[in-house]
Design a protein around this motif. Structure first.
Motif, short mmCIF file in Angstrom:
data_model
loop_
_atom_site.label_atom_id
_atom_site.label_comp_id
_atom_site.label_asym_id
_atom_site.label_seq_id
_atom_site.Cartn_x
_atom_site.Cartn_y
_atom_site.Cartn_z
N ASP A 131 -45.82 73.04 36.47
CA ASP A 131 -46.10 72.11 35.38
C ASP A 131 -47.54 72.25 34.88
N GLU A 132 -48.41 72.85 35.72
CA GLU A 132 -49.81 73.06 35.32
C GLU A 132 -49.89 74.04 34.14
N ALA A 133 -48.99 75.03 34.12
CA ALA A 133 -49.07 76.10 33.13
C ALA A 133 -48.38 75.69 31.83
N GLU A 134 -49.09 75.89 30.73
CA GLU A 134 -48.53 75.53 29.43
C GLU A 134 -47.32 76.37 29.06
N ASP A 135 -47.34 77.65 29.47
CA ASP A 135 -46.26 78.56 29.07
C ASP A 135 -45.25 78.77 30.19
N ALA A 136 -45.20 77.85 31.15
CA ALA A 136 -44.30 78.03 32.29
C ALA A 136 -42.84 77.95 31.84
N PRO A 137 -42.07 79.01 32.10
CA PRO A 137 -40.66 78.96 31.74
C PRO A 137 -39.88 78.16 32.77
N PRO A 138 -38.74 77.60 32.40
CA PRO A 138 -37.93 76.95 33.42
C PRO A 138 -37.40 78.00 34.38
N CYS A 139 -37.63 77.81 35.65
CA CYS A 139 -37.20 78.82 36.64
C CYS A 139 -37.14 78.18 38.02
N ALA A 140 -36.67 78.97 38.95
CA ALA A 140 -36.56 78.48 40.32
C ALA A 140 -37.40 79.34 41.26
N HIS A 141 -38.50 79.90 40.76
CA HIS A 141 -39.35 80.71 41.62
C HIS A 141 -39.98 79.81 42.69
N ASP A 142 -40.05 80.33 43.91
CA ASP A 142 -40.61 79.56 45.02
C ASP A 142 -42.04 80.00 45.30
N LEU A 143 -42.97 79.05 45.34
CA LEU A 143 -44.34 79.33 45.72
C LEU A 143 -44.40 79.43 47.24
N LEU A 144 -44.71 80.62 47.75
CA LEU A 144 -44.73 80.85 49.20
C LEU A 144 -46.10 80.56 49.81
N ALA A 145 -47.16 80.87 49.06
CA ALA A 145 -48.51 80.65 49.59
C ALA A 145 -49.49 80.67 48.43
N GLU A 146 -50.63 80.04 48.67
CA GLU A 146 -51.71 80.03 47.69
C GLU A 146 -53.04 80.06 48.44
N ARG A 147 -53.95 80.89 47.97
CA ARG A 147 -55.27 81.01 48.58
C ARG A 147 -56.31 81.13 47.49
N GLN A 148 -57.52 80.62 47.75
CA GLN A 148 -58.62 80.78 46.82
C GLN A 148 -59.73 81.56 47.49
N HIS A 149 -60.28 82.51 46.75
CA HIS A 149 -61.37 83.37 47.24
C HIS A 149 -62.40 83.50 46.13
N GLY A 150 -63.50 82.76 46.24
CA GLY A 150 -64.51 82.82 45.19
C GLY A 150 -63.91 82.36 43.86
N ALA A 151 -64.03 83.22 42.84
CA ALA A 151 -63.52 82.90 41.51
C ALA A 151 -62.03 83.19 41.38
N ALA A 152 -61.43 83.79 42.42
CA ALA A 152 -60.04 84.22 42.35
C ALA A 152 -59.10 83.24 43.03
N ARG A 153 -57.92 83.12 42.48
CA ARG A 153 -56.85 82.32 43.07
C ARG A 153 -55.63 83.22 43.22
N LEU A 154 -55.14 83.36 44.44
CA LEU A 154 -53.97 84.18 44.71
C LEU A 154 -52.77 83.27 44.94
N SER A 155 -51.69 83.54 44.25
CA SER A 155 -50.45 82.81 44.51
C SER A 155 -49.35 83.83 44.79
N ILE A 156 -48.52 83.52 45.76
CA ILE A 156 -47.46 84.43 46.19
C ILE A 156 -46.13 83.74 45.96
N TRP A 157 -45.22 84.43 45.27
CA TRP A 157 -43.98 83.84 44.79
C TRP A 157 -42.78 84.67 45.24
N ARG A 158 -41.71 83.98 45.59
CA ARG A 158 -40.40 84.61 45.73
C ARG A 158 -39.71 84.42 44.38
N LEU A 159 -39.40 85.52 43.71
CA LEU A 159 -38.85 85.46 42.36
C LEU A 159 -37.36 85.20 42.40
N ALA A 160 -36.91 84.29 41.57
CA ALA A 160 -35.49 83.96 41.50
C ALA A 160 -34.75 85.10 40.84
#
Length: 195
Positions: free
Chosen positions: A166-195
């Motif tokens: 819901d944070e993303a303005e262009d987020a499509p309706p989907c069932a992708h699962d967020l598996l993990a999220e990490r922040q490193h300095g200016a970078a944000r890593l998100s890991i997804w299982r794609l539907a």
């Protein structure tokens, strides 16, 4: 200096392009990412062993080449910047993986139809704040590049909304699962299982 951290080509120094068109993922960030992939309950050796990898916005190819070094079978790279393409091809050649790698010098948001085995592991490290992860994944899916239940690792800016939420303005309706999220300095890593 950018280098392969572990596996078959551990320590191999990678060529990097001059200028600011690319932003190679730092060694420490790649190390942290691959530690998560190796040790998470949804990851482990089976995630990388024999994986078909797609490295979008590839730059030097550090992410895809790291995955090959750690057991991946094949890798496809998408990159449009000329100096980054030169560095990417140099790195593939230096690793001796010409037969295991395919480079597409074109925009990943407009890929050709897939001619290779669909990717089970995808890396997307696009320019920040341009909404490119969802566009690229939608285009890749439409052209047959993504295997069922593939895992996608997306690097965005730390203050950028997570894709597919819901944070993303262009987020499509989907069932992708967020598996993990990490922040490193200016970078944000998100890991997804794609539907």
């Amino acid at each position: 200096m950018v280098r392969i951290i572990a596996g078959e080509r551990k320590g191999r120094v990678l060529a990097t392009p001059t200028g600011s068109a690319t932003r190679p993922t730092a060694d420490r960030v790649r190390q942290a990412l691959f530690d998560v992939l190796a040790h998470a309950p949804w990851g482990g050796p089976a995630l990388l062993d024999g994986a078909h990898v797609l490295d979008a916005f590839a730059g030097t190819g550090a992410l895809g080449l790291e995955a090959l070094s750690r057991g991946g079978a094949q890798a496809v790279f998408f990159e449009t910047d000329r100096s980054a393409l030169a560095a990417l091809r140099t790195n593939i050649h230096a690793c001796g993986w010409g037969e295991r790698c395919t480079v597409y010098p074109r925009d990943v948001t407009n890929p050709p139809a897939a001619r290779a085995t669909p990717a089970s592991l995808l890396f997307l490290d696009p320019p920040y704040h341009k909404g490119l992860p969802t566009k690229a994944l939608a285009a890749l899916k439409a052209k047959g590049w993504i295997a069922p239940n593939a895992v996608a690792i997306i690097e965005t800016g730390r203050d950028e909304p997570l894709p597919f939420t819901d944070e993303a303005e262009d987020a499509p309706p989907c069932a992708h699962d967020l598996l993990a999220e990490r922040q490193h300095g200016a970078a944000r890593l998100s890991i997804w299982r794609l539907a």
